[in-house]
Motif scaffolding. Structure first.
Motif, short mmCIF file in Angstrom:
data_model
loop_
_atom_site.label_atom_id
_atom_site.label_comp_id
_atom_site.label_asym_id
_atom_site.label_seq_id
_atom_site.Cartn_x
_atom_site.Cartn_y
_atom_site.Cartn_z
N GLY A 102 0.66 -1.11 -0.14
CA GLY A 102 -0.08 0.05 -0.05
C GLY A 102 0.83 1.30 0.06
O GLY A 102 1.80 1.33 -0.59
N LYS A 103 0.50 2.28 0.54
CA LYS A 103 1.32 3.44 0.79
C LYS A 103 2.68 3.17 1.28
O LYS A 103 3.50 3.83 0.87
CB LYS A 103 0.62 4.69 1.31
CG LYS A 103 1.12 5.79 1.32
CD LYS A 103 0.50 6.98 1.92
CE LYS A 103 1.27 8.41 1.84
NZ LYS A 103 0.35 9.61 2.38
N PHE A 104 2.55 2.24 2.24
CA PHE A 104 3.92 1.84 3.07
C PHE A 104 4.00 0.30 2.85
O PHE A 104 3.18 -0.51 2.91
CB PHE A 104 4.00 2.31 4.25
CG PHE A 104 3.74 3.86 4.50
CD1 PHE A 104 4.80 4.63 4.39
CD2 PHE A 104 2.54 4.26 5.06
CE1 PHE A 104 4.86 6.16 4.54
CE2 PHE A 104 2.54 5.65 5.20
CZ PHE A 104 3.40 6.40 4.93
N ASN A 105 5.25 -0.07 2.38
CA ASN A 105 5.30 -1.53 2.39
C ASN A 105 5.82 -1.99 3.61
O ASN A 105 6.03 -1.20 4.64
CB ASN A 105 6.41 -1.84 1.28
CG ASN A 105 7.69 -1.45 1.59
OD1 ASN A 105 8.54 -1.47 2.65
ND2 ASN A 105 8.65 -0.88 0.76
N ALA A 106 5.86 -3.36 3.79
CA ALA A 106 5.92 -3.94 5.28
C ALA A 106 7.37 -3.50 5.66
O ALA A 106 7.49 -3.40 6.95
CB ALA A 106 5.84 -5.45 5.07
N GLY A 107 8.37 -3.35 4.81
CA GLY A 107 9.72 -3.14 5.48
C GLY A 107 9.46 -1.63 5.93
O GLY A 107 10.20 -1.39 7.11
N GLN A 108 9.10 -0.75 5.33
CA GLN A 108 8.91 0.40 6.06
C GLN A 108 8.16 0.60 7.24
O GLN A 108 8.48 1.41 8.17
CB GLN A 108 8.24 1.46 4.79
CG GLN A 108 8.91 1.72 3.63
CD GLN A 108 8.33 2.41 2.57
OE1 GLN A 108 7.12 2.22 2.46
NE2 GLN A 108 9.08 3.28 1.77
N LYS A 109 7.03 -0.38 7.44
CA LYS A 109 6.39 -0.32 8.47
C LYS A 109 7.32 -0.84 9.56
O LYS A 109 6.98 -0.21 10.61
CB LYS A 109 5.08 -1.15 8.44
CG LYS A 109 4.00 -0.74 7.64
CD LYS A 109 2.84 -1.71 7.15
CE LYS A 109 1.60 -0.96 6.25
NZ LYS A 109 0.72 -1.82 6.03
N LEU A 110 8.02 -1.85 9.32
CA LEU A 110 8.87 -2.31 10.21
C LEU A 110 9.92 -1.53 10.95
O LEU A 110 10.17 -1.25 12.16
CB LEU A 110 9.20 -3.80 9.90
CG LEU A 110 8.46 -4.93 9.80
CD1 LEU A 110 9.48 -6.17 9.13
CD2 LEU A 110 8.17 -5.30 11.01
N TYR A 111 10.44 -0.63 9.89
CA TYR A 111 11.48 0.26 10.18
C TYR A 111 10.91 1.31 11.13
O TYR A 111 11.36 1.57 12.12
CB TYR A 111 11.85 0.84 9.10
CG TYR A 111 12.94 2.09 9.27
CD1 TYR A 111 13.96 1.86 9.60
CD2 TYR A 111 12.36 3.48 8.96
CE1 TYR A 111 14.96 3.03 9.91
CE2 TYR A 111 13.08 4.53 9.40
CZ TYR A 111 14.47 4.32 9.94
OH TYR A 111 15.16 5.55 10.16
N ALA A 112 9.86 1.91 10.76
CA ALA A 112 9.14 3.03 11.63
C ALA A 112 8.69 2.61 12.97
O ALA A 112 8.93 3.32 13.94
CB ALA A 112 7.97 3.51 10.87
N SER A 113 8.41 1.31 13.14
CA SER A 113 7.90 0.86 14.27
C SER A 113 9.14 0.64 15.28
O SER A 113 9.11 0.74 16.40
CB SER A 113 7.14 -0.62 14.13
OG SER A 113 5.98 -0.20 13.37
N TYR A 114 10.12 0.15 14.51
CA TYR A 114 11.37 -0.10 15.16
C TYR A 114 12.11 1.12 15.69
O TYR A 114 12.39 1.22 16.95
CB TYR A 114 12.48 -0.76 14.43
CG TYR A 114 13.71 -0.94 15.06
CD1 TYR A 114 14.00 -2.12 15.99
CD2 TYR A 114 14.85 0.10 14.66
CE1 TYR A 114 15.23 -2.19 16.58
CE2 TYR A 114 15.94 -0.31 15.41
CZ TYR A 114 16.44 -1.13 16.15
OH TYR A 114 17.59 -1.37 16.76
N ILE A 115 12.10 2.15 14.93
CA ILE A 115 12.86 3.42 15.46
C ILE A 115 11.81 4.17 16.45
O ILE A 115 12.32 4.52 17.29
CB ILE A 115 12.87 4.33 14.14
CG1 ILE A 115 13.86 3.90 13.16
CG2 ILE A 115 13.09 5.54 14.61
CD1 ILE A 115 15.49 4.04 13.65
N ALA A 116 10.55 4.09 16.46
CA ALA A 116 9.77 4.65 17.30
C ALA A 116 9.93 4.08 18.69
O ALA A 116 9.94 4.62 19.74
CB ALA A 116 8.14 4.42 16.95
N GLY A 117 10.11 2.51 18.57
CA GLY A 117 10.28 1.91 19.89
C GLY A 117 11.57 2.16 20.59
O GLY A 117 11.84 2.22 21.59
N ALA A 118 12.62 1.95 19.80
CA ALA A 118 13.97 2.18 20.00
C ALA A 118 14.15 3.81 20.60
O ALA A 118 14.73 3.81 21.54
CB ALA A 118 14.92 2.15 18.77
#
Length: 233
Positions: A102-118
């Motif tokens: 979609g607008k964001f692929n799965a890799g981008q979603k994982l990256y954003a989630s990881y950075i937010a948590g980190a």
């Protein structure tokens, strides 16, 4: 065609600036060569502390933007297409038709989630290291261990993120100007429906139960995802 609003681009740029300053100041504190080059350790410590604490602020301020909130919803939702994308990535299958997004692929979603948590973990452990009276020594020692090793992991992920960005000029253009070519969007994000950018952020091809029909694209998206899954199996 529009991809990111001015508010979203501001959040990205400001967060990148703060995170970059935080990482660079950390390097100056831990790497002797950089420490000797820069000097003024007390100032570097202050910069590192405050940029670390301020890094989450742009995202919090960005919540006033409807477009930013909609994209956060997209990032936080994993649909069938994301499973297909991840399986293709694990197989190192780079064919576009095997990586629906979609607008964001799965890799981008994982990256954003990881950075937010980190960022949150780094801020929490950093506060324990900064204000030594907040916790006993064993907690501060553990916080230092987590902070240091997570910092290395964050740097590695950031390098990968920057490398991906440099490999895709059109993606950089989208973040820089807010607009991308339709051909790029159709190729890289075939399930993205720009006309729903101000909706609820759904992109899983299932629709939201309001007005779904054969002419609205939801059924086509579902069929496309199903086709990808059958090919994977």
């Amino acid at each position: 065609m529009p991809r990111f609003s001015p508010a979203e681009r501001w959040v990205h740029r400001t967060t990148a600036l703060l995170l970059g300053m935080c990482v660079f100041s950390a390097g100056c504190l831990y790497l002797p060569a950089l420490a000797e080059l820069v000097g003024r350790r007390a100032l570097v410590v202050t910069i590192h502390e405050w940029t670390g604490i301020l890094t989450p602020v742009p995202a919090l301020l960005g919540l006033v933007s409807r477009a930013f909130r909609a994209d956060l919803t997209r990032i936080n939702r994993f649909g069938p297409q994301d499973g297909v994308w991840l399986r293709a990535a694990l197989r190192r299958d780079h064919r576009r038709q095997e990586r629906p997004a979609g607008k964001f692929n799965a890799g981008q979603k994982l990256y954003a989630s990881y950075i937010a948590g980190a960022v949150l973990v780094m801020a929490g452990t950093g506060l324990l290291m900064w204000f030594t009276g907040l916790a006993p020594l064993v907690w501060r020692t553990s916080a230092t261990f987590v902070h240091d090793w997570l910092a290395l992991a964050v740097v590695a992920v950031l390098i990968g993120h920057i490398g991906k960005a440099f490999a895709d000029p059109e993606a950089r253009r989208g973040m820089r100007t807010g607009r991308v070519e339709r051909a790029w969007a159709a190729r890289e994000h075939p399930l993205w429906r720009p006309d729903e950018d101000h909706g609820d952020g759904r992109e899983d091809g299932r629709g939201d139960g309001h007005g779904d029909g054969p002419g609205d694209g939801h059924a086509d998206a579902e069929h496309q995802i199903g086709g990808h899954e059958r090919r994977v199996r």
